[in-house]
Motif scaffolding. Structure first.
Motif, PDB file in Angstrom:
ATOM      1  N   ILE A 333     -20.389 -15.014  -7.974  1.00  9.77           N
ATOM      2  CA  ILE A 333     -20.145 -14.959  -9.421  1.00  9.77           C
ATOM      3  C   ILE A 333     -19.859 -16.378  -9.896  1.00  9.77           C
ATOM      4  O   ILE A 333     -19.056 -17.096  -9.285  1.00  9.77           O
ATOM      5  CB  ILE A 333     -18.961 -14.010  -9.717  1.00  9.77           C
ATOM      6  CG1 ILE A 333     -19.377 -12.563  -9.501  1.00  9.77           C
ATOM      7  CG2 ILE A 333     -18.431 -14.214 -11.139  1.00  9.77           C
ATOM      8  CD1 ILE A 333     -20.489 -12.065 -10.433  1.00  9.77           C
ATOM      9  N   LYS A 334     -20.537 -16.793 -10.943  1.00 12.68           N
ATOM     10  CA  LYS A 334     -20.319 -18.140 -11.456  1.00 12.68           C
ATOM     11  C   LYS A 334     -19.305 -18.124 -12.596  1.00 12.68           C
ATOM     12  O   LYS A 334     -18.509 -19.058 -12.744  1.00 12.68           O
ATOM     13  CB  LYS A 334     -21.659 -18.702 -11.953  1.00 12.68           C
ATOM     14  CG  LYS A 334     -21.603 -20.173 -12.215  1.00 12.68           C
ATOM     15  CD  LYS A 334     -22.991 -20.769 -12.238  1.00 12.68           C
ATOM     16  CE  LYS A 334     -22.931 -22.181 -12.778  1.00 12.68           C
ATOM     17  NZ  LYS A 334     -24.042 -22.428 -13.704  1.00 12.68           N
ATOM     18  N   GLY A 335     -19.329 -17.083 -13.401  1.00 16.75           N
ATOM     19  CA  GLY A 335     -18.369 -17.010 -14.497  1.00 16.75           C
ATOM     20  C   GLY A 335     -18.365 -15.637 -15.136  1.00 16.75           C
ATOM     21  O   GLY A 335     -19.267 -14.824 -14.904  1.00 16.75           O
ATOM     22  N   VAL A 336     -17.316 -15.398 -15.922  1.00 21.25           N
ATOM     23  CA  VAL A 336     -17.197 -14.143 -16.661  1.00 21.25           C
ATOM     24  C   VAL A 336     -16.704 -14.482 -18.064  1.00 21.25           C
ATOM     25  O   VAL A 336     -15.772 -15.274 -18.218  1.00 21.25           O
ATOM     26  CB  VAL A 336     -16.201 -13.168 -15.991  1.00 21.25           C
ATOM     27  CG1 VAL A 336     -16.076 -11.883 -16.802  1.00 21.25           C
ATOM     28  CG2 VAL A 336     -16.619 -12.843 -14.564  1.00 21.25           C
ATOM     29  N   ASP A 337     -17.356 -13.916 -19.074  1.00 23.82           N
ATOM     30  CA  ASP A 337     -16.908 -14.082 -20.460  1.00 23.82           C
ATOM     31  C   ASP A 337     -16.273 -12.779 -20.928  1.00 23.82           C
ATOM     32  O   ASP A 337     -16.631 -11.698 -20.451  1.00 23.82           O
ATOM     33  CB  ASP A 337     -18.098 -14.394 -21.378  1.00 23.82           C
ATOM     34  CG  ASP A 337     -18.784 -15.694 -20.996  1.00 23.82           C
ATOM     35  OD1 ASP A 337     -18.095 -16.590 -20.477  1.00 23.82           O
ATOM     36  OD2 ASP A 337     -20.018 -15.791 -21.204  1.00 23.82           O
ATOM     37  N   ILE A 338     -15.362 -12.926 -21.902  1.00 21.55           N
ATOM     38  CA  ILE A 338     -14.719 -11.753 -22.478  1.00 21.55           C
ATOM     39  C   ILE A 338     -14.939 -11.775 -23.985  1.00 21.55           C
ATOM     40  O   ILE A 338     -14.879 -12.833 -24.612  1.00 21.55           O
ATOM     41  CB  ILE A 338     -13.209 -11.754 -22.144  1.00 21.55           C
ATOM     42  CG1 ILE A 338     -13.035 -11.436 -20.660  1.00 21.55           C
ATOM     43  CG2 ILE A 338     -12.439 -10.746 -22.991  1.00 21.55           C
ATOM     44  CD1 ILE A 338     -11.626 -11.289 -20.217  1.00 21.55           C
ATOM     45  N   SER A 339     -15.238 -10.603 -24.541  1.00 25.07           N
ATOM     46  CA  SER A 339     -15.366 -10.489 -25.998  1.00 25.07           C
ATOM     47  C   SER A 339     -14.324  -9.498 -26.515  1.00 25.07           C
ATOM     48  O   SER A 339     -14.031  -8.491 -25.863  1.00 25.07           O
ATOM     49  CB  SER A 339     -16.772 -10.011 -26.356  1.00 25.07           C
ATOM     50  OG  SER A 339     -16.843  -9.769 -27.752  1.00 25.07           O
ATOM     51  N   PHE A 340     -13.771  -9.810 -27.672  1.00 25.63           N
ATOM     52  CA  PHE A 340     -12.778  -8.931 -28.290  1.00 25.63           C
ATOM     53  C   PHE A 340     -13.378  -8.182 -29.476  1.00 25.63           C
ATOM     54  O   PHE A 340     -12.723  -7.355 -30.085  1.00 25.63           O
ATOM     55  CB  PHE A 340     -11.565  -9.760 -28.758  1.00 25.63           C
ATOM     56  CG  PHE A 340     -10.849 -10.417 -27.611  1.00 25.63           C
ATOM     57  CD1 PHE A 340      -9.832  -9.750 -26.950  1.00 25.63           C
ATOM     58  CD2 PHE A 340     -11.217 -11.683 -27.165  1.00 25.63           C
ATOM     59  CE1 PHE A 340      -9.185 -10.334 -25.874  1.00 25.63           C
ATOM     60  CE2 PHE A 340     -10.576 -12.273 -26.085  1.00 25.63           C
ATOM     61  CZ  PHE A 340      -9.562 -11.602 -25.430  1.00 25.63           C
ATOM     62  N   ASP A 341     -14.636  -8.525 -29.810  1.00 24.75           N
ATOM     63  CA  ASP A 341     -15.249  -7.942 -31.007  1.00 24.75           C
ATOM     64  C   ASP A 341     -16.607  -7.311 -30.699  1.00 24.75           C
ATOM     65  O   ASP A 341     -17.541  -7.405 -31.485  1.00 24.75           O
ATOM     66  CB  ASP A 341     -15.378  -9.013 -32.098  1.00 24.75           C
ATOM     67  CG  ASP A 341     -16.164 -10.235 -31.604  1.00 24.75           C
ATOM     68  OD1 ASP A 341     -16.777 -10.151 -30.503  1.00 24.75           O
ATOM     69  OD2 ASP A 341     -16.168 -11.263 -32.294  1.00 24.75           O
ATOM     70  N   GLY A 342     -16.691  -6.699 -29.529  1.00 25.76           N
ATOM     71  CA  GLY A 342     -17.912  -5.956 -29.206  1.00 25.76           C
ATOM     72  C   GLY A 342     -19.121  -6.836 -28.945  1.00 25.76           C
ATOM     73  O   GLY A 342     -20.247  -6.407 -29.169  1.00 25.76           O
ATOM     74  N   GLY A 343     -18.881  -8.083 -28.502  1.00 23.65           N
ATOM     75  CA  GLY A 343     -19.991  -8.915 -28.057  1.00 23.65           C
ATOM     76  C   GLY A 343     -20.505  -9.917 -29.075  1.00 23.65           C
ATOM     77  O   GLY A 343     -21.510 -10.577 -28.834  1.00 23.65           O
ATOM     78  N   LYS A 344     -19.803 -10.052 -30.219  1.00 21.26           N
ATOM     79  CA  LYS A 344     -20.254 -11.079 -31.192  1.00 21.26           C
ATOM     80  C   LYS A 344     -19.809 -12.460 -30.728  1.00 21.26           C
ATOM     81  O   LYS A 344     -20.563 -13.415 -30.758  1.00 21.26           O
ATOM     82  CB  LYS A 344     -19.680 -10.782 -32.574  1.00 21.26           C
ATOM     83  CG  LYS A 344     -20.301  -9.545 -33.201  1.00 21.26           C
ATOM     84  CD  LYS A 344     -19.927  -9.444 -34.691  1.00 21.26           C
ATOM     85  CE  LYS A 344     -20.144  -8.024 -35.175  1.00 21.26           C
ATOM     86  NZ  LYS A 344     -18.942  -7.189 -35.111  1.00 21.26           N
ATOM     87  N   ASN A 345     -18.568 -12.560 -30.309  1.00 22.39           N
ATOM     88  CA  ASN A 345     -18.017 -13.838 -29.836  1.00 22.39           C
ATOM     89  C   ASN A 345     -17.504 -13.678 -28.407  1.00 22.39           C
ATOM     90  O   ASN A 345     -17.013 -12.610 -28.039  1.00 22.39           O
ATOM     91  CB  ASN A 345     -16.850 -14.275 -30.737  1.00 22.39           C
ATOM     92  CG  ASN A 345     -17.310 -14.490 -32.160  1.00 22.39           C
ATOM     93  OD1 ASN A 345     -17.961 -15.481 -32.468  1.00 22.39           O
ATOM     94  ND2 ASN A 345     -16.991 -13.539 -33.032  1.00 22.39           N
ATOM     95  N   TRP A 346     -17.616 -14.758 -27.651  1.00 23.92           N
ATOM     96  CA  TRP A 346     -17.205 -14.702 -26.245  1.00 23.92           C
ATOM     97  C   TRP A 346     -16.290 -15.871 -25.902  1.00 23.92           C
ATOM     98  O   TRP A 346     -16.473 -16.969 -26.413  1.00 23.92           O
ATOM     99  CB  TRP A 346     -18.431 -14.752 -25.330  1.00 23.92           C
ATOM    100  CG  TRP A 346     -19.345 -13.569 -25.477  1.00 23.92           C
ATOM    101  CD1 TRP A 346     -20.431 -13.466 -26.306  1.00 23.92           C
ATOM    102  CD2 TRP A 346     -19.258 -12.315 -24.783  1.00 23.92           C
ATOM    103  NE1 TRP A 346     -21.026 -12.237 -26.174  1.00 23.92           N
ATOM    104  CE2 TRP A 346     -20.336 -11.504 -25.249  1.00 23.92           C
ATOM    105  CE3 TRP A 346     -18.383 -11.790 -23.817  1.00 23.92           C
ATOM    106  CZ2 TRP A 346     -20.552 -10.211 -24.772  1.00 23.92           C
ATOM    107  CZ3 TRP A 346     -18.608 -10.500 -23.357  1.00 23.92           C
ATOM    108  CH2 TRP A 346     -19.679  -9.724 -23.831  1.00 23.92           C
TER     109      TRP A 346
END
Ligand SMILES: Nc1nc2c(c(=O)[nH]1)N[C@H]1C(S)=C(S)[C@@H](COP(=O)(O)O)O[C@H]1N2
Ligand SMILES: [Mo]
Length: 427
Positions: A333-346
């Motif tokens: 795994i190189k990285g993981v992003d998290i979104s709080f708005d259903g994938g608009k911003n990460w």
């Protein structure tokens, strides 16, 4: 003697009372429940007043009785008829770190759990080899051993979710996977002793359980990193995981990791229906099917919070750690992003602890929650450039008629009251 102990208890209580008062006054590190007269801190508890249980009550240890809820679970939707061809799902929301305790490792069987007498165990290696071999457990253990950490995931993990959300629990949604440290020997060392004949390309691996579970695997993969393993997290494999020997095919479909391994045949063609007992094909929207789809694709899920571990206990403004697991059968795994708005911003999460190839990797993000509703998602990417797809991307490519290899982004709807629900975001 008794007076002396009572006096000691009294002064200990006074000492703790003062500390509690100062902690509460400072107001910083006080856990939300701590009060200056908290009896759980200042009174001597039951377990301090009398002796505990003797050590010979613990010759094979069990979890604390207070952890009785942390168990594998079964669901009729996830079984193929009865509990002999079924799956017990791993409580991944309860795990810490990246290793699954042996008693919680998911268990997928097609003919029940075989209990094999290790003295009668034999592994037959034949077909396109110079010298067919019959190995006992002792023979296999004579090879120098290696220990590796890899997940095993059934490609049917998440299969109920192709059309719409089905399960409002992470355990049933994604618990068809677990990870252990496996000890055994690379199959290439054993096959070298057998002598692979020119032109060999394929391997049939078969279990000695009631289902036999014959699977066709390319010889190239077997010679690359496949192993026969006898230990799981430092002890003999559990019966549920294939005692005394299972095949480990790192990063590839769970069904190839043949438990109770009894026979390996080398050939020049893939095997067909008669020997290959199960099919794991992928139906494309065109109506054509992909026959082989081996590696488990890059994937991730947030394990805390989740429907089984909601935020209902949090107060506005609490700082909380969001955690989850990411994995890829293609490498690290190189990285993981998290979104709080259903994938608009990460935003980028932190990878915690060991980051190993073809292994669960834990990620974390520290968040101050003000009680606002969220659409919480994670998106993993691996070192060879794969990115976890959205549901739209995945369904656009594969349609919805499939069972296997569903690795689209999972979204949790976090409500203002802290409840967490499994939802799907589509455009
Ligand atoms: N002999 C045998 N091997 C088997 C199976 C089986 O039923 N019999 N099930 C397979 C499937 S479909 C999966 S997903 C994995 C599950 O491994 P686990 O039960 O150790 O979690 O084992 C595979 N190996
Ligand atoms: Mo499976």
């Amino acid at each position: 003697m008794k007076r002396e102990i009572d006096n000691k208890r009294e002064s200990r209580r006074g000492f703790l009372k003062n500390i509690a008062a100062s902690v509460v006054a400072a107001g910083t590190l006080a856990p939300s429940l701590l009060k200056a007269d908290d009896p759980n801190l200042i009174e001597e508890p039951e377990w301090g007043k009398k002796l505990g249980l003797p050590v010979d009550k613990y010759l094979y240890g069990q979890p604390s009785p207070y952890e009785h809820n942390v168990v594998r679970r079964v669901h009729e939707l996830l079984s193929s008829g009865d509990m002999y061809a079924s799956v017990a799902m791993c409580p991944i929301h309860e795990l810490d770190g990246i290793i699954t305790p042996n008693g919680l490792f998911f268990n997928r069987c097609h003919g029940g759990v075989a209990i094999i007498d290790p003295n009668k165990y034999r592994l037959l290696i034949h077909g396109m080899v110079e010298k067919p071999l019959v190995l006992t457990l002792e023979d296999i253990k004579k090879y120098p051993s290696e220990s590796v950490i890899h997940f095993i995931e059934c490609p049917a993990n998440g299969s109920t979710e192709w059309r719409a959300p089905q399960f409002n629990t992470l355990q049933f949604l994604k618990g068809m996977m677990s990870q252990a440290e496996w000890t055994g020997v690379r199959l290439k060392h054993i096959l070298k002793d057998a002598g692979i004949k020119e032109g060999a390309k394929w391997v049939l691996a078969e279990g000695s359980d009631n289902s036999h579970m014959g699977r066709t695997i390319p010889l190239e993969k077997i010679l690359d990193d496949a192993m026969v393993v006898w230990a799981q997290n430092g002890e003999a494999l559990r019966p549920e995981q294939g005692y005394p020997i299972r095949l480990l095919v790192p990063g590839w479909e769970g069904n190839l990791n043949i438990k109770w391994l009894g026979r390996i045949e080398i050939g020049d063609k893939p095997w067909h229906a008669k020997e290959e007992t199960s099919k794991y094909t992928m139906l494309m929207p065109s109506g054509k099917a992909i026959r082989f789809f081996w590696p488990m694709e890059v994937n991730s899920v947030i394990t805390r919070p989740c429907p089984d571990k909601p935020w209902t206990h949090l107060k506005k403004g609490d700082v909380v750690e969001i955690e989850g697991l990411a994995w890829s059968g293609h490498g690290r795994i190189k990285g993981v992003d998290i979104s709080f708005d259903g994938g608009k911003n990460w935003v980028e999460a932190k990878l915690k602890g060991l980051v190993l190839p073809k292994a669960w990797t834990r990620f974390s993000y520290i968040y101050k929650w003000e009680g606002e509703p969220l659409l919480l998602s994670s998106r993993a990417y691996d070192e060879v450039g794969n990115v976890q797809p959205t549901i739209d991307q995945e369904v656009g490519k594969m349609g919805v008629e499939n069972i296997y290899h569903r690795n689209a982004i999972v979204t949790w709807e976090v409500k203002a009251n802290g409840e967490v629900h499994n939802v799907q975001i589509r455009s």
